[in-house]
Design a protein around this motif. Structure first.
Motif, PDB file in Angstrom:
ATOM      1  N   GLU A  23     -31.585  10.388 -21.809  1.00  0.00           N
ATOM      2  CA  GLU A  23     -30.729   9.938 -20.718  1.00  0.00           C
ATOM      3  C   GLU A  23     -31.150   8.542 -20.253  1.00  0.00           C
ATOM      4  OE1 GLU A  23     -28.084  11.184 -19.223  1.00  0.00           O
ATOM      5  OE2 GLU A  23     -28.000  12.965 -20.514  1.00  0.00           O
ATOM      6  N   LEU A  24     -30.155   7.747 -19.872  1.00  0.00           N
ATOM      7  CA  LEU A  24     -30.398   6.426 -19.303  1.00  0.00           C
ATOM      8  C   LEU A  24     -30.212   6.479 -17.796  1.00  0.00           C
ATOM      9  CD1 LEU A  24     -28.515   3.985 -21.719  1.00  0.00           C
ATOM     10  CD2 LEU A  24     -30.980   4.311 -21.529  1.00  0.00           C
ATOM     11  N   HIS A  28     -29.976   1.054 -15.992  1.00  0.00           N
ATOM     12  CA  HIS A  28     -30.065   0.634 -17.386  1.00  0.00           C
ATOM     13  C   HIS A  28     -28.717   0.729 -18.091  1.00  0.00           C
ATOM     14  CE1 HIS A  28     -34.672   1.412 -17.506  1.00  0.00           C
ATOM     15  NE2 HIS A  28     -34.396   0.155 -17.219  1.00  0.00           N
ATOM     16  N   ARG A  29     -27.939   1.765 -17.749  1.00  0.00           N
ATOM     17  CA  ARG A  29     -26.626   1.898 -18.388  1.00  0.00           C
ATOM     18  C   ARG A  29     -25.706   0.751 -17.983  1.00  0.00           C
ATOM     19  NH1 ARG A  29     -23.860   5.499 -21.155  1.00  0.00           N
ATOM     20  NH2 ARG A  29     -25.571   7.024 -21.025  1.00  0.00           N
ATOM     21  N   SER A  30     -25.725   0.384 -16.701  1.00  0.00           N
ATOM     22  CA  SER A  30     -24.888  -0.724 -16.244  1.00  0.00           C
ATOM     23  C   SER A  30     -25.308  -2.031 -16.909  1.00  0.00           C
ATOM     24  CB  SER A  30     -24.973  -0.862 -14.721  1.00  0.00           C
ATOM     25  OG  SER A  30     -24.450   0.285 -14.083  1.00  0.00           O
ATOM     26  N   ASP A  33     -24.115  -2.017 -20.519  1.00  0.00           N
ATOM     27  CA  ASP A  33     -22.684  -2.286 -20.628  1.00  0.00           C
ATOM     28  C   ASP A  33     -22.390  -3.768 -20.434  1.00  0.00           C
ATOM     29  OD1 ASP A  33     -22.189   0.378 -21.100  1.00  0.00           O
ATOM     30  OD2 ASP A  33     -21.680   0.846 -19.009  1.00  0.00           O
ATOM     31  N   TYR A  76     -25.591   0.697 -27.707  1.00  0.00           N
ATOM     32  CA  TYR A  76     -26.970   1.000 -27.330  1.00  0.00           C
ATOM     33  C   TYR A  76     -27.944  -0.052 -27.856  1.00  0.00           C
ATOM     34  CZ  TYR A  76     -25.995   5.486 -25.184  1.00  0.00           C
ATOM     35  OH  TYR A  76     -25.563   6.467 -24.317  1.00  0.00           O
ATOM     36  N   LEU A  79     -29.416  -2.603 -25.407  1.00  0.00           N
ATOM     37  CA  LEU A  79     -30.581  -2.314 -24.558  1.00  0.00           C
ATOM     38  C   LEU A  79     -31.766  -3.207 -24.903  1.00  0.00           C
ATOM     39  CD1 LEU A  79     -30.431   1.586 -24.455  1.00  0.00           C
ATOM     40  CD2 LEU A  79     -30.203   0.052 -22.497  1.00  0.00           C
TER      41      LEU A  79
END
Length: 241
Positions: A23-24, A28-30, A33, A76, A79
């Motif tokens: 899971e992020l 980190h996910r924002s 993106d 991904y 990242l």
């Protein structure tokens, strides 16, 4: 070429184990993106397709490897541009396609690809199988045969490819490599030229905009551009063998 060292792993046995993608955090996910959107603006040819992300590597005795992977998408990879974010390594396949004089085929990635101008062996990132299907060495071999045909025009049955070696790059990227039966040098160039002609007629750019045959690591100096980190040690291993 990056300065990261590449380790050659003499893996005769490879087992692939599917795992869940870690899971992020929302932060980190924002950030991922945003980084992906910036990459797409810089190169509109990028697409967020499915990919098998490498999540772990373990030795299995003296001659085996266990590769853990998870279903992800190409975004991904962004990242790597996010500070303190977990980075997911790549799992890819490559093919050592020799000419009958022992030289190996390398190709230069076209401007429309994710790595324009980079020289590498025919191959590509591994895509996950359909849900419920298994990712195994047979699947990797079939993927390698498809990449060889799509990038060079040399169609070789998957069962004619022989598992050869595995590479571990400085970023943790793992490449599973196969060898193909030798073909006359003229045939390799002719098949590539026919591929380019066919793709151009369809309004598409080939993934390789040029191919060359290399006989030793010294020939790398003649390439007009960077090359993948594994190319020098793999070429050295092949010519030494």
């Amino acid at each position: 070429m990056t300065a990261s060292p590449v380790e050659i792993l003499p893996a005769r046995r490879i087992r692939l184990v599917e795992t869940a993608l870690p899971e992020l955090s929302g932060r980190h996910r924002s950030a991922m993106d945003r980084a992906w959107e910036e990459a797409v603006r810089a190169n509109p040819a990028l697409f967020d397709g499915p990919v098998a992300a490498l999540t772990g590597l373990e030795r299995d005795g003296a001659d085996g490897l266990v590769l853990s992977w998870a279903r992800a998408t190409y975004r991904y990879r962004a990242l790597r541009q996010v500070p303190d974010a977990p980075a997911y390594a790549s799992l890819f396949v490559s093919v050592a396609q020799p000419a009958d004089d022992g030289r190996l085929t390398v190709g230069r990635m076209a401007p429309s690809t994710a790595a324009p101008g980079r020289w590498q062996l025919p191959g590509g990132t591994v895509e996950p199988p359909d849900h419920g299907a298994e990712l195994d060495l047979m699947t990797l071999r079939a993927h390698a045969a498809r990449e060889l045909a799509e990038e060079t025009g040399s169609e070789t049955p998957a069962d004619a490819l022989t598992p050869w070696l595995t590479t571990l790059g400085g970023r943790g990227n793992v490449g599973v490599m196969f060898t193909a039966p030798p073909r006359p040098a003229e045939e390799l160039y002719d098949r590539y030229a026919e591929l380019v002609k066919t793709e151009t007629a369809r309004g598409r750019d080939p993934e390789f905009d040029r191919i060359e045959l290399l006989g030793s690591t010294a020939d790398l100096e003649s390439l007009d551009g960077p090359h993948v980190d594994y190319l020098r040690p793999v070429l050295g291993a092949y010519t030494h063998a």
